[in-house]
Write an enzyme that holds these catalytic residues in place. Sequence first.
Site, short mmCIF file in Angstrom:
data_model
loop_
_atom_site.label_atom_id
_atom_site.label_comp_id
_atom_site.label_asym_id
_atom_site.label_seq_id
_atom_site.Cartn_x
_atom_site.Cartn_y
_atom_site.Cartn_z
N HIS A 47 0.78 -1.22 -0.08
CA HIS A 47 0.07 -0.20 -0.11
C HIS A 47 0.92 1.31 0.00
O HIS A 47 0.43 2.16 -0.44
CB HIS A 47 -0.85 -0.06 1.16
CG HIS A 47 -1.94 1.02 1.16
ND1 HIS A 47 -3.33 0.97 0.51
CD2 HIS A 47 -2.20 2.29 1.89
CE1 HIS A 47 -3.86 1.75 0.57
NE2 HIS A 47 -3.45 2.92 1.36
N GLU A 91 -8.39 7.72 -4.06
CA GLU A 91 -7.81 6.68 -3.33
C GLU A 91 -8.73 5.64 -2.68
O GLU A 91 -9.85 5.85 -2.72
CB GLU A 91 -7.28 7.36 -2.03
CG GLU A 91 -5.55 7.93 -2.35
CD GLU A 91 -4.78 8.10 -1.28
OE1 GLU A 91 -5.36 7.82 -0.09
OE2 GLU A 91 -3.54 8.02 -1.38
N SER A 92 -8.14 4.64 -2.58
CA SER A 92 -9.06 3.33 -2.20
C SER A 92 -9.15 3.37 -0.74
O SER A 92 -8.12 3.71 0.15
CB SER A 92 -8.57 2.17 -2.59
OG SER A 92 -7.13 1.73 -2.17
N HIS A 93 -10.29 2.86 -0.09
CA HIS A 93 -10.20 2.53 1.43
C HIS A 93 -11.00 1.14 1.47
O HIS A 93 -12.14 0.92 2.13
CB HIS A 93 -10.90 3.44 2.20
CG HIS A 93 -9.98 3.85 3.31
ND1 HIS A 93 -10.71 4.00 4.47
CD2 HIS A 93 -8.65 3.98 3.38
CE1 HIS A 93 -9.52 4.33 5.55
NE2 HIS A 93 -8.37 4.00 4.91
N HIS A 95 -10.14 -2.31 1.94
CA HIS A 95 -10.32 -3.30 2.95
C HIS A 95 -11.08 -3.07 4.36
O HIS A 95 -11.83 -3.38 4.95
CB HIS A 95 -8.74 -3.90 3.44
CG HIS A 95 -8.36 -4.69 2.38
ND1 HIS A 95 -8.15 -4.55 1.01
CD2 HIS A 95 -7.44 -6.02 2.57
CE1 HIS A 95 -7.72 -5.49 0.61
NE2 HIS A 95 -7.30 -6.55 1.25
N ASN A 526 -3.55 5.71 -7.10
CA ASN A 526 -3.48 4.92 -5.91
C ASN A 526 -3.58 3.55 -6.58
O ASN A 526 -4.04 3.37 -7.67
CB ASN A 526 -4.57 5.17 -4.90
CG ASN A 526 -4.55 4.06 -3.97
OD1 ASN A 526 -5.61 3.51 -3.86
ND2 ASN A 526 -3.64 4.01 -3.13
#
Length: 719
Positions: A47, A91-93, A95, A526
Amino acid sequence: MSEPEITQDLIAAHGLSESEYQTILDLMGRTPSFTELGVFSAMWNEHCSYKSSKKWLRTLPTDGPQVICGPGENAGVVDIGDGQAVVFKMESHNHPSYIEPYQGAATGVGGILRDVFTMGARPIASMNSLSFGEPAHHKTKQLVHGVVAGVGGYGNCFGVPCVGGEVRFDPAYNGNCLVNAFAAGLADADKIFYSAASGLGMPVVYLGAKTGRDGVGGATMASAEFDDTIEEKRPTVQVGDPFTEKRLMEATLELMATGAVISIQDMGAAGLTCSAVEMGDKGDLGVILDLEKVPTREENMTAYEMMLSESQERMLMVLRPELEAEAKAVFDKWDLDFAIVGETIAEDRFIIRLNGEVKGDLPLKALSGTAPEYDRPWVATPAAEPLTEVPDIAPMDGLRALLASPNYAGKSWVYEQYDTMVMADSARTPGWGAGIVRVHGTDKSLAFTSDVTPRYVKANPVEGGKQAVAEAYRNLTAVGATPLATTDNLNFGNPEKPEIMGQFVGAIQGIGEAVAALDMPIVSGNVSLYNETDGSAILPTPTIGAVGLIKHSNEIIGFDVRAGHIALVLGESKGHLGQSALLAEAMGRADGDAPSVDLEAEAAHGNFIRANHAAIAACCDLSDGGLALAAFEMADHANLGLALETDSTAHLFGEDQARYLIAVTPADVDALRQTAEKQGLVLSHVGIFGGSDLSFGEHTAPLTDLSTLHASSFAQTVT
């Protein structure tokens, strides 16, 4: 408190391979402490380090005359003229949102907003791209409710309009939802703030909320597959406070105006560790931290916990020491912590002390710039078999299947939970095409969109990557905007599997070709890998967020469709049904190849739409669902019937690219067609607006019935 012994199990629990741990031993010449192991784990996980993707990310076009700052900072910066810039990133979130949907999504929004205002920009728009499992899955409804509430709860309280996004459902996301958050802000082009530290002996200052134990190890968790121990990861999810974030933004922007900031960095993934290391690495400096000076909200926190906490609403800055009093006064005013917790040094060292005891002494550059980099083995995705069996379905039944699907039903249940009008500059909100936000105090506007078709990418990663960019280009063009630049959020499975890595490589190749051909460089982004549960990967989902500029308000393509207006399609319709929405939703099939993307045609057609905006009453790009779905959406938005001349399944539901449906007055048709003909473009008459029915040749249905199905299906199916 004694630190745990470094064992093979502890090393593995930190996501470090045997070879990576050996590299650590070689670098340090000794066994690391527990805190040092945690710092390496945080900085060397996927990450933060991009160790599996760096090689391919470097191939993406990132430059252009409009680009002020490309990838590598908190967000990308693009010139919009008149001394102004737009700052944006996605961006990812993923999990965290699967484990704790509300807080995972909320802190994803908070993190991306900090990325923007850390650069000196005031956020003006947000979007989100959400991917969930099949509606019947036992966890889907909980995830949908939690994620949507989290996105809205944080964004609404912070006070930024949500102007667009997408929501999709597929069984491939059953064990791993995707939450991709986008934010954009405005700044003066000559007042952008960067993260590279400079100057020796300069104070390193902690800003914002206090540090707790929430989110410890979050970045490492985000770099691993899920399994049946998923519930044990719940403590690694951060907890957000949007009201604190609002105060932090106001304090930060006010602080920047004092001239006290040398450099500044958001504390996102890996918290204090990543922010300090990145600032030092970019400035070729070392950093000393004294952790007893870090404001905490819990007692007896260890150095390990403080270094790896991902508590939200925090930032790190290098301060001009002569302006310390002015800077502290700003944060006192906003009731936020301001603490000098360290200083910059000349040596390439990252020294971590707690109550005078050295808990870590590491080579700083090795943590960041020289982190592991892998050239993962990959295999190209095999060419898809061509579609041989053409669907046999009545056209209205095909349309109803799309409208009843949660993928193509109206999403008002979602976006009505978001504040879309706060700040009073939203000119077009979710529900019809790209979002538009006026640039306050000017005649300019910015347009925003987020796009990807994962089933295309799985079938043909190169064409699917191209198509994601091309669709973003068309969505911006359809509102009259000139595309400026893009941000990417690359969501894939386990890169250690050659077939997954092949999907990633192919998608990057396609994205690179498209952004170059369409002059939409990648300026931020990301990578989110290891999106798998028990070995089952998500669909490859390289989300593209794109921004376009409308220089004058009269260039916006609005929506003024009236009875008698003519429906025209720009672009050639060949009837490509492979991997189409019709196959997926009406027949449960995912066969055939993805449609090919002609980038020259995309550019030519986009230029035509923008050049002739004054003659176009409304415009919609043709993508999922082809002409049939676009025709319904335009008719539904106009509350006016539309009679299409064709009843061909292929012509109605084909997903050939580089096409637009436009509505024009009868008086403008001939001139537009002549202009198109001179440019060698295909502009076809396909129907006429009027009445109260939607017709495909002889097949007719009341528009009100179709609209009711479209408006009600999502809530009935998913909520």
